[in-house]
Design a protein around this motif. Sequence first.
Motif, PDB file in Angstrom:
ATOM      1  N   MET A   9       0.815  -1.199   0.000  1.00 18.31           N
ATOM      2  CA  MET A   9       0.000   0.000   0.000  1.00 18.31           C
ATOM      3  C   MET A   9       0.857   1.262   0.000  1.00 18.31           C
ATOM      4  O   MET A   9       1.773   1.398   0.807  1.00 18.31           O
ATOM      5  N   ASP A  10       0.574   2.165  -0.929  1.00 15.20           N
ATOM      6  CA  ASP A  10       1.136   3.517  -0.864  1.00 15.20           C
ATOM      7  C   ASP A  10       0.100   4.380  -0.156  1.00 15.20           C
ATOM      8  O   ASP A  10      -0.023   4.302   1.058  1.00 15.20           O
ATOM      9  N   GLU A  11      -0.683   5.183  -0.890  1.00 15.14           N
ATOM     10  CA  GLU A  11      -1.751   5.928  -0.238  1.00 15.14           C
ATOM     11  C   GLU A  11      -2.854   4.964   0.195  1.00 15.14           C
ATOM     12  O   GLU A  11      -3.206   4.039  -0.539  1.00 15.14           O
ATOM     13  N   TYR A  12      -3.374   5.177   1.385  1.00 17.08           N
ATOM     14  CA  TYR A  12      -4.355   4.266   1.969  1.00 17.08           C
ATOM     15  C   TYR A  12      -5.662   4.335   1.202  1.00 17.08           C
ATOM     16  O   TYR A  12      -6.227   5.407   0.995  1.00 17.08           O
ATOM     17  N   ASP A  13      -6.147   3.169   0.779  1.00 15.50           N
ATOM     18  CA  ASP A  13      -7.397   3.110   0.031  1.00 15.50           C
ATOM     19  C   ASP A  13      -7.948   1.693   0.143  1.00 15.50           C
ATOM     20  O   ASP A  13      -7.381   0.749  -0.387  1.00 15.50           O
ATOM     21  N   MET A  38      -7.678   8.750   6.503  1.00 14.16           N
ATOM     22  CA  MET A  38      -6.604   8.238   5.655  1.00 14.16           C
ATOM     23  C   MET A  38      -6.973   8.304   4.180  1.00 14.16           C
ATOM     24  O   MET A  38      -6.167   8.704   3.332  1.00 14.16           O
ATOM     25  N   GLN A  39      -8.199   7.917   3.873  1.00  9.98           N
ATOM     26  CA  GLN A  39      -8.628   7.902   2.469  1.00  9.98           C
ATOM     27  C   GLN A  39      -8.823   9.326   1.947  1.00  9.98           C
ATOM     28  O   GLN A  39      -8.419   9.644   0.825  1.00  9.98           O
ATOM     29  N   GLU A  40      -9.438  10.179   2.736  1.00  9.14           N
ATOM     30  CA  GLU A  40      -9.711  11.547   2.285  1.00  9.14           C
ATOM     31  C   GLU A  40      -8.416  12.313   2.037  1.00  9.14           C
ATOM     32  O   GLU A  40      -8.292  13.045   1.048  1.00  9.14           O
ATOM     33  N   VAL A  64       3.757  12.894   3.922  1.00  9.59           N
ATOM     34  CA  VAL A  64       3.200  11.539   3.825  1.00  9.59           C
ATOM     35  C   VAL A  64       1.825  11.557   3.167  1.00  9.59           C
ATOM     36  O   VAL A  64       1.149  10.534   3.115  1.00  9.59           O
ATOM     37  N   SER A  65       1.411  12.711   2.642  1.00  7.81           N
ATOM     38  CA  SER A  65       0.124  12.825   1.971  1.00  7.81           C
ATOM     39  C   SER A  65       0.334  12.961   0.468  1.00  7.81           C
ATOM     40  O   SER A  65       1.268  13.618   0.011  1.00  7.81           O
ATOM     41  N   TYR A  66      -0.563  12.349  -0.293  1.00 10.92           N
ATOM     42  CA  TYR A  66      -0.490  12.438  -1.748  1.00 10.92           C
ATOM     43  C   TYR A  66      -1.365  13.568  -2.286  1.00 10.92           C
ATOM     44  O   TYR A  66      -1.533  13.689  -3.490  1.00 10.92           O
ATOM     45  N   VAL A  67      -1.936  14.365  -1.405  1.00 14.68           N
ATOM     46  CA  VAL A  67      -2.648  15.590  -1.787  1.00 14.68           C
ATOM     47  C   VAL A  67      -2.066  16.751  -0.992  1.00 14.68           C
ATOM     48  O   VAL A  67      -1.372  16.556   0.009  1.00 14.68           O
TER      49      VAL A  67
END
Length: 513
Positions: free
Chosen positions: A285-289, A377-379, A407-410
């Motif tokens: 897992m990279d970004e949690y989804d 985590m998802q948002e 650590v966030s992809y946004v």
Amino acid sequence: MNIEQITQPFTDIFPGDISNNPMQRNTPKVLFSTVKPAGFDGPKLIAFNQTLSEEIGLGSYKEKDLDFLVGNNLPDNVKTYATAYAGHQFGNWAGQLGDGRAILAGEITNKEGKRTEIQWKGAGATPYSRHADGRAVLRSSVREYLMSEAMHHLGVPTTRALSLAFTGEDVVRDIMYNGNPQLEKGAVVIRTAESFLRFGHFELMSAQQEYTTLQDLLDFTIENYYPEITTDGIQKYKDFFSTICIRTADLMTEWFRVGFVHGVMNTDNMSVLGLTIDYGPYSMMDEYDLNFTPNTTDLPGRRYAFGQQGQISQWNLWQLANALHPIIKDEKFLENTLNHYGTYFWEAHDKMLCRKFGFDELRDTDEEFFTNWQGLMQELQLDYTLFFNQLEQLQPESDIKALFENVSYVILTDQRIKKLEDFAKTYQERVSTNRISKEESLSLMKQSNPKFTLRNYLLYECIEEISNGKAEMLQKLTHALENPYEELYPEYSVKRPSAYDDTTGCSTLSCSS
């Protein structure tokens, strides 16, 4: 290596096809077919797992052993074979399957009496290759070699990898099944396990109504791999099924702990020993989804998405229960055992999350906390591994933006930072109620949360380097994966670079991967 000590106890017991014919065909009423590896003219060793070799009883590698590692010029004691099994693939009954590109050498016993099966993957066609060539390409072989070892060192039950070698030939593959086949470098990996028996072996015998062989297979499995089962009669088989359910639930819990997504949880890819088996289109897992699946073949339904793995494992166990019913003959027992599976799994899952967060025990209020955390985590598309690494550093005076922005992809807007701050406050309030010390809480976290996971983009880069004749990254990744709870290479403990967001063979994988 001590290959002269390899034996074939499986083939000595069960009915098999001894025609040594690799042509694709049905082989009813048998559990294996003898078949010889294809043989390769220009093999070259890429990697050898000396520690594992010593552990299982093969001893030290010598240059002459390269032939064995690719299935060439085998000694008389090695009687090679492929096993037949069936399975449900993507929820549909697929009938007879089998070892399509795996050939077993047999098993070896070490000084302590531990038995280990040895298997080539990519060494040529078998009767179960389904019109394929039985070969493997470099990229899939590197992925299996490294990831199976990574999972072992993470503490996740798994098959393991002994060696990786070029075959010296090119193989044609259409990586995304889109009509663009290309030549790729061929490779063979040797993988090991206590046993490669799968749910599908039992499904095949049951589907063919070979109930005597099915019972023999049950007896063989229990006697050799379940020494804790000491009951007799039908109760023995009931205890076997109950134990498989527990092992499978524990395995799923470990997958969730480290963020592993298998990608193709067909029943033929499920081990009856509770091992992670068959590393194809997997991903860490990279970004949690919860809806993430690395397998393009699994789209758009996402049957095997990260968040579905617990439910799918239960579904697969239902299919195993159906296969064993002719022997167990107790529908109520099977139903009750499977209905209890969800309760056991989710309790184990939540206790695992408690350890990741450093909580002393599972409390009634924690379920709501976990649900809110998952939504956050998802948002905010927070990196699963890096989030917990940063959480270990959280202090009451911490700058939340500075702690989590990498650590966030946004982009972390003020509104998103506020949500993180609210979460941090709730988390610290929960930790403050622990009945263990802060040091013990942090120790729980460090034991549960790896600093390094083998991300797909790292594998992609490593495969590219090996293809170009370089080994430095392979050596570094091997060192890192052998010490996953230490940060030996900070450059590898970062988010997936955006350049890899849509890269074929990295972010997008297929069953060919």
